[in-house]
Design a protein around this motif. Structure first.
Motif, PDB file in Angstrom:
ATOM      1  N   THR A  27      33.645  41.874  34.802  1.00 41.05           N
ATOM      2  CA  THR A  27      34.943  41.309  35.200  1.00 41.05           C
ATOM      3  C   THR A  27      35.958  41.496  34.072  1.00 41.05           C
ATOM      4  OG1 THR A  27      33.879  39.711  36.663  1.00 41.05           O
ATOM      5  CG2 THR A  27      36.091  39.150  35.902  1.00 41.05           C
ATOM      6  N   PHE A  28      35.540  41.184  32.826  1.00 38.70           N
ATOM      7  CA  PHE A  28      36.473  41.320  31.703  1.00 38.70           C
ATOM      8  C   PHE A  28      36.753  42.784  31.382  1.00 38.70           C
ATOM      9  CE2 PHE A  28      34.769  36.940  30.586  1.00 38.70           C
ATOM     10  CZ  PHE A  28      35.830  36.317  31.214  1.00 38.70           C
ATOM     11  N   LEU A  29      35.760  43.634  31.596  1.00 38.47           N
ATOM     12  CA  LEU A  29      35.972  45.072  31.408  1.00 38.47           C
ATOM     13  C   LEU A  29      37.017  45.568  32.407  1.00 38.47           C
ATOM     14  CD1 LEU A  29      34.692  47.333  29.655  1.00 38.47           C
ATOM     15  CD2 LEU A  29      33.205  47.850  31.590  1.00 38.47           C
ATOM     16  N   ARG A  49      36.460  43.244  23.922  1.00 38.16           N
ATOM     17  CA  ARG A  49      35.604  42.516  22.969  1.00 38.16           C
ATOM     18  C   ARG A  49      34.878  41.384  23.703  1.00 38.16           C
ATOM     19  NH1 ARG A  49      39.177  40.133  18.995  1.00 38.16           N
ATOM     20  NH2 ARG A  49      40.970  41.170  19.900  1.00 38.16           N
ATOM     21  N   HIS A  50      35.626  40.740  24.592  1.00 40.20           N
ATOM     22  CA  HIS A  50      35.033  39.637  25.342  1.00 40.20           C
ATOM     23  C   HIS A  50      33.946  40.140  26.297  1.00 40.20           C
ATOM     24  CE1 HIS A  50      35.575  35.378  25.810  1.00 40.20           C
ATOM     25  NE2 HIS A  50      35.065  35.538  27.001  1.00 40.20           N
ATOM     26  N   ALA A  51      34.166  41.305  26.869  1.00 41.29           N
ATOM     27  CA  ALA A  51      33.153  41.904  27.763  1.00 41.29           C
ATOM     28  C   ALA A  51      31.855  42.113  26.984  1.00 41.29           C
ATOM     29  CB  ALA A  51      33.662  43.223  28.326  1.00 41.29           C
ATOM     30  N   GLU A  53      30.881  40.421  24.388  1.00 41.46           N
ATOM     31  CA  GLU A  53      30.283  39.101  24.120  1.00 41.46           C
ATOM     32  C   GLU A  53      29.453  38.626  25.313  1.00 41.46           C
ATOM     33  OE1 GLU A  53      32.117  35.320  22.850  1.00 41.46           O
ATOM     34  OE2 GLU A  53      33.060  36.545  21.283  1.00 41.46           O
ATOM     35  N   GLU A  54      29.986  38.856  26.512  1.00 42.24           N
ATOM     36  CA  GLU A  54      29.253  38.431  27.720  1.00 42.24           C
ATOM     37  C   GLU A  54      27.951  39.218  27.853  1.00 42.24           C
ATOM     38  OE1 GLU A  54      30.068  35.825  28.981  1.00 42.24           O
ATOM     39  OE2 GLU A  54      32.228  35.588  28.887  1.00 42.24           O
ATOM     40  N   ARG A  55      27.986  40.466  27.455  1.00 43.52           N
ATOM     41  CA  ARG A  55      26.750  41.262  27.483  1.00 43.52           C
ATOM     42  C   ARG A  55      25.738  40.669  26.499  1.00 43.52           C
ATOM     43  NH1 ARG A  55      23.654  45.449  25.845  1.00 43.52           N
ATOM     44  NH2 ARG A  55      22.664  46.478  27.601  1.00 43.52           N
ATOM     45  N   HIS A  97      37.068  32.093  35.786  1.00 38.33           N
ATOM     46  CA  HIS A  97      35.749  32.710  35.646  1.00 38.33           C
ATOM     47  C   HIS A  97      34.892  31.951  34.633  1.00 38.33           C
ATOM     48  CE1 HIS A  97      33.314  36.147  36.819  1.00 38.33           C
ATOM     49  NE2 HIS A  97      32.750  35.986  35.635  1.00 38.33           N
ATOM     50  N   GLU A  98      35.524  31.524  33.551  1.00 38.22           N
ATOM     51  CA  GLU A  98      34.774  30.770  32.527  1.00 38.22           C
ATOM     52  C   GLU A  98      34.325  29.409  33.067  1.00 38.22           C
ATOM     53  OE1 GLU A  98      33.506  31.903  29.989  1.00 38.22           O
ATOM     54  OE2 GLU A  98      34.726  33.572  29.335  1.00 38.22           O
ATOM     55  N   VAL A  99      35.199  28.755  33.815  1.00 35.26           N
ATOM     56  CA  VAL A  99      34.835  27.439  34.367  1.00 35.26           C
ATOM     57  C   VAL A  99      33.673  27.592  35.363  1.00 35.26           C
ATOM     58  CG1 VAL A  99      35.661  25.484  35.757  1.00 35.26           C
ATOM     59  CG2 VAL A  99      37.112  26.417  33.948  1.00 35.26           C
ATOM     60  N   GLU A 130      29.014  27.152  23.558  1.00 38.71           N
ATOM     61  CA  GLU A 130      29.728  28.430  23.694  1.00 38.71           C
ATOM     62  C   GLU A 130      30.786  28.336  24.801  1.00 38.71           C
ATOM     63  OE1 GLU A 130      29.679  31.020  21.861  1.00 38.71           O
ATOM     64  OE2 GLU A 130      30.605  32.565  23.106  1.00 38.71           O
ATOM     65  N   GLN A 131      30.458  27.656  25.894  1.00 37.68           N
ATOM     66  CA  GLN A 131      31.419  27.543  26.997  1.00 37.68           C
ATOM     67  C   GLN A 131      32.638  26.702  26.604  1.00 37.68           C
ATOM     68  OE1 GLN A 131      30.213  30.354  28.745  1.00 37.68           O
ATOM     69  NE2 GLN A 131      31.623  29.316  30.096  1.00 37.68           N
ATOM     70  N   ILE A 132      32.452  25.729  25.712  1.00 44.74           N
ATOM     71  CA  ILE A 132      33.614  24.971  25.235  1.00 44.74           C
ATOM     72  C   ILE A 132      34.564  25.950  24.541  1.00 44.74           C
ATOM     73  CG2 ILE A 132      34.465  23.144  23.692  1.00 44.74           C
ATOM     74  CD1 ILE A 132      31.737  21.765  23.962  1.00 44.74           C
ATOM     75  N   GLU A 133      33.995  26.787  23.690  1.00 47.60           N
ATOM     76  CA  GLU A 133      34.796  27.791  22.977  1.00 47.60           C
ATOM     77  C   GLU A 133      35.482  28.746  23.949  1.00 47.60           C
ATOM     78  OE1 GLU A 133      33.381  30.152  19.728  1.00 47.60           O
ATOM     79  OE2 GLU A 133      31.993  28.584  19.127  1.00 47.60           O
ATOM     80  N   GLU A 134      34.729  29.235  24.910  1.00 44.33           N
ATOM     81  CA  GLU A 134      35.263  30.239  25.828  1.00 44.33           C
ATOM     82  C   GLU A 134      36.374  29.654  26.703  1.00 44.33           C
ATOM     83  OE1 GLU A 134      32.567  33.361  27.050  1.00 44.33           O
ATOM     84  OE2 GLU A 134      33.137  33.475  24.961  1.00 44.33           O
ATOM     85  N   GLU A 135      36.183  28.413  27.137  1.00 45.27           N
ATOM     86  CA  GLU A 135      37.241  27.782  27.936  1.00 45.27           C
ATOM     87  C   GLU A 135      38.482  27.565  27.076  1.00 45.27           C
ATOM     88  OE1 GLU A 135      35.939  24.273  30.004  1.00 45.27           O
ATOM     89  OE2 GLU A 135      34.311  25.330  31.008  1.00 45.27           O
TER      90      GLU A 135
HETATM   91 FE   LIG Z   1      32.429  33.685  28.828  1.00 43.66          FE
END
Ligand SMILES: [Fe+2]
Ligand SMILES: [Fe+2]
Length: 183
Positions: A27-29, A49-51, A53-55, A97-99, A130-135
């Motif tokens: 999705t981020f890609l 970069r975020h894509a 991280e998800e990998r 998407h993060e939520v 990690e999800q706190i950070e991502e949100e």
């Molecule tokens: Fe994420």
């Protein structure tokens, strides 16, 4: 002898999450390609970069299931969502998407609690943090765009926003590390 330390339900939930993280990566890609094509190379760089991280998250789930004696299953990944129409829609989409991902993470925490699988519960706490950070990162994107003028932002303010995202860090500071001197 059965050396699998995961229940079938937990093994499946973790394996599904391994695939879900790849979906997030795609999705981020896909959003990154959209931004790149529009000329926003800084935003694209941030999303690429975020894509990645998800990998990395996906690999963590893979390794954990293997370590516990299970066998994760790579599944077909659903197509990423359609291209956003505007930058606001792009950043809102990232937040949503993060939520959604946080909800999926919480479900696994819940399951581990029900089963008293404390190893999985402990492993999952890394993802809760990690999800706190991502949100927070996604909220920051929305805030920055709002300050720049939202969908009515000038080319100049979008140029600055794009540039700042190219250099912006991948992690948002956690409240746990805040102090009076450095809030
Ligand atoms: Fe994420
Ligand atoms: Fe993730």
């Amino acid at each position: 002898m059965n050396t699998n330390r995961l229940s079938p339900a937990i093994e499946k939930a973790l394996s599904d999450q391994m695939n879900k993280e790849i979906h997030a990566s795609h999705t981020f890609l896909s959003y990154g390609i959209w931004a790149d094509d529009k000329g926003y190379q800084g935003i694209a760089n941030f999303l690429y970069r975020h894509a990645q991280e998800e990998r990395n998250h996906s690999i963590k789930f893979m390794e954990y299931v293997l370590n516990r004696g299970g066998k994760p299953k790579v599944a077909a990944i659903p197509a990423p969502p359609a291209d956003p129409k505007t930058l606001t829609a792009c950043f809102d989409g990232i937040f949503k998407h993060e939520v959604d991902n946080t909800t999926a993470i919480y479900k696994i925490v819940d399951l581990s609690l029900q089963e008293k699988d404390w190893a999985t519960w402990n492993f999952m706490q890394w993802f809760v943090q990690e999800q706190i950070e991502e949100e927070t990162l996604a909220q920051n994107l929305i805030d920055k765009l709002k300050i720049a003028g939202g969908d009515r932002a000038t080319d100049e303010s979008l140029f600055t926003l794009d540039k700042s995202l190219k250099e912006s860090p991948d992690d948002a500071p956690l409240a746990q590390n805040a102090t009076g001197a450095n809030p």
